[in-house]
Structure formats: C-alpha cells, structure tokens
Design an enzyme around this catalytic site. Structure first.
Site, PDB file in Angstrom:
ATOM      1  CD  GLN A  27      42.855  48.224  60.814  1.00  0.00           C
ATOM      2  OE1 GLN A  27      41.671  48.464  60.701  1.00  0.00           O
ATOM      3  NE2 GLN A  27      43.312  47.219  61.521  1.00  0.00           N
ATOM      4  N   GLY A  28      46.254  51.977  60.777  1.00  0.00           N
ATOM      5  CA  GLY A  28      47.583  51.902  61.345  1.00  0.00           C
ATOM      6  C   GLY A  28      47.479  51.908  62.856  1.00  0.00           C
ATOM      7  CE1 TYR A  29      45.804  48.080  65.701  1.00  0.00           C
ATOM      8  CE2 TYR A  29      46.696  47.743  63.510  1.00  0.00           C
ATOM      9  CZ  TYR A  29      45.718  47.505  64.451  1.00  0.00           C
ATOM     10  OH  TYR A  29      44.656  46.703  64.143  1.00  0.00           O
ATOM     11  CG  LEU A  30      48.442  56.379  66.890  1.00  0.00           C
ATOM     12  CD1 LEU A  30      47.424  57.265  67.593  1.00  0.00           C
ATOM     13  CD2 LEU A  30      49.543  57.217  66.255  1.00  0.00           C
ATOM     14  CD  GLU A  82      53.331  50.378  66.909  1.00  0.00           C
ATOM     15  OE1 GLU A  82      52.845  49.340  66.396  1.00  0.00           O
ATOM     16  OE2 GLU A  82      53.443  50.537  68.131  1.00  0.00           O
TER      17      GLU A  82
END
Length: 156
Positions: A27-30, A82
């Site tokens: 997972q990643g974070y916008l 990010e």
C-alpha cells in the site's frame, strides 16, 4: 462508516499457528495527513482506495470509507503515492466473535509486528491471546500512514 479498533504490539510468532488465513499487502498513501489519509492498497489480487478521517481523542475510532478498484488502476495510483510504500503479510486469527489481524511488516518496517482488532463498540471486551503485547492504540507512530514517513528501521 466509523471504524473502531485497538492496536497492540505482538510478542511472539505463536499467532501464525492459530491463523486461518494470510494475505500479502502492498500500500501507499496519496495523502498521509493525520486528519485525513487516502490510501491505495493491493491485497492479494484485490485493490482498494480508502479514505480515513481523524481519530477520536481515545484513538479508538475514526471515519473510514473504502471502495474496491481495479488492480491495474491501483498499480497506476501507487506510482503517484508519497514515498514510503508499506509491505506486509497479514494473518487472520479468530478470537471468540472477533478476528485479530496481525501484520508482519517487511521492507523498511521489518521487525515490526502489530495486531489490530476491530470492535463494534468502544466498550467491547475480548480475550487477549498470550502473544498480544503492549497496546499502542492512538499512538500515531504506529499508523501505517506514519510508518510510511518514519519507518520502524529509523526507531532502532
């Protein structure tokens, strides 16, 4: 929808013998602002976009909205995230009417193992397995969005 959960550190890998299922997560974070996060997650062969609001004062509950999206879309969105992807294996362990989700992190967060239990009420009680350690509910350092910015490898 309001999510109510408690988080704990895990003291041993005994939970693996109790797990009825596991899955790989990337997972990643916008957006990883503590008052609102937007996460892209691929879990096995399914992808989601999730928006979470600010935690309550107790750290037990917060707004959460989630929608399944196509994996191909998630892969493209992960490119926009990010820096600091989260990678982990999640194990699922039943405990009476609840299910613990235990995350064994890899990458920059290798060595960190945390358990979460989602509750129906902040007053719910549950049986604590012997592998459950210190409670870290409400400690922002242990939020995945913060682990993407300040990974566990920097703590030790």
């Amino acid at each position: 929808m309001v999510e109510i959960e408690r988080k704990f550190l895990v003291t041993s890998d005994k939970f693996k013998n109790e797990a009825f299922k596991s899955s790989e997560i990337k997972q990643g974070y916008l957006n990883s602002h503590p008052e609102r996060t937007t996460r892209i997650r691929i879990q096995d062969e399914i992808a989601f976009i999730t928006i979470k609001g600010k935690s309550s004062k107790s750290g037990l509950s917060r707004f959460e909205w989630e929608k399944e999206i196509a994996v191909v879309e998630a892969l493209e969105l992960l490119k926009l995230c990010e820096p600091g992807a989260i990678e982990k294996v999640r194990y699922f362990v039943k405990s009476e009417e609840f299910t613990f989700e235990i995350d064994e992190f890899s990458g920059d967060n290798r060595g960190l193992v945390m358990a979460e239990i989602e509750l129906t009420s902040e007053k719910d009680t549950f049986k604590k397995p012997d592998w459950l350690g210190e409670e870290v509910t409400g400690d922002l350092r242990y939020y995945n969005s913060q682990l993407s910015k300040n990974p566990f490898k920097n703590w030790i």
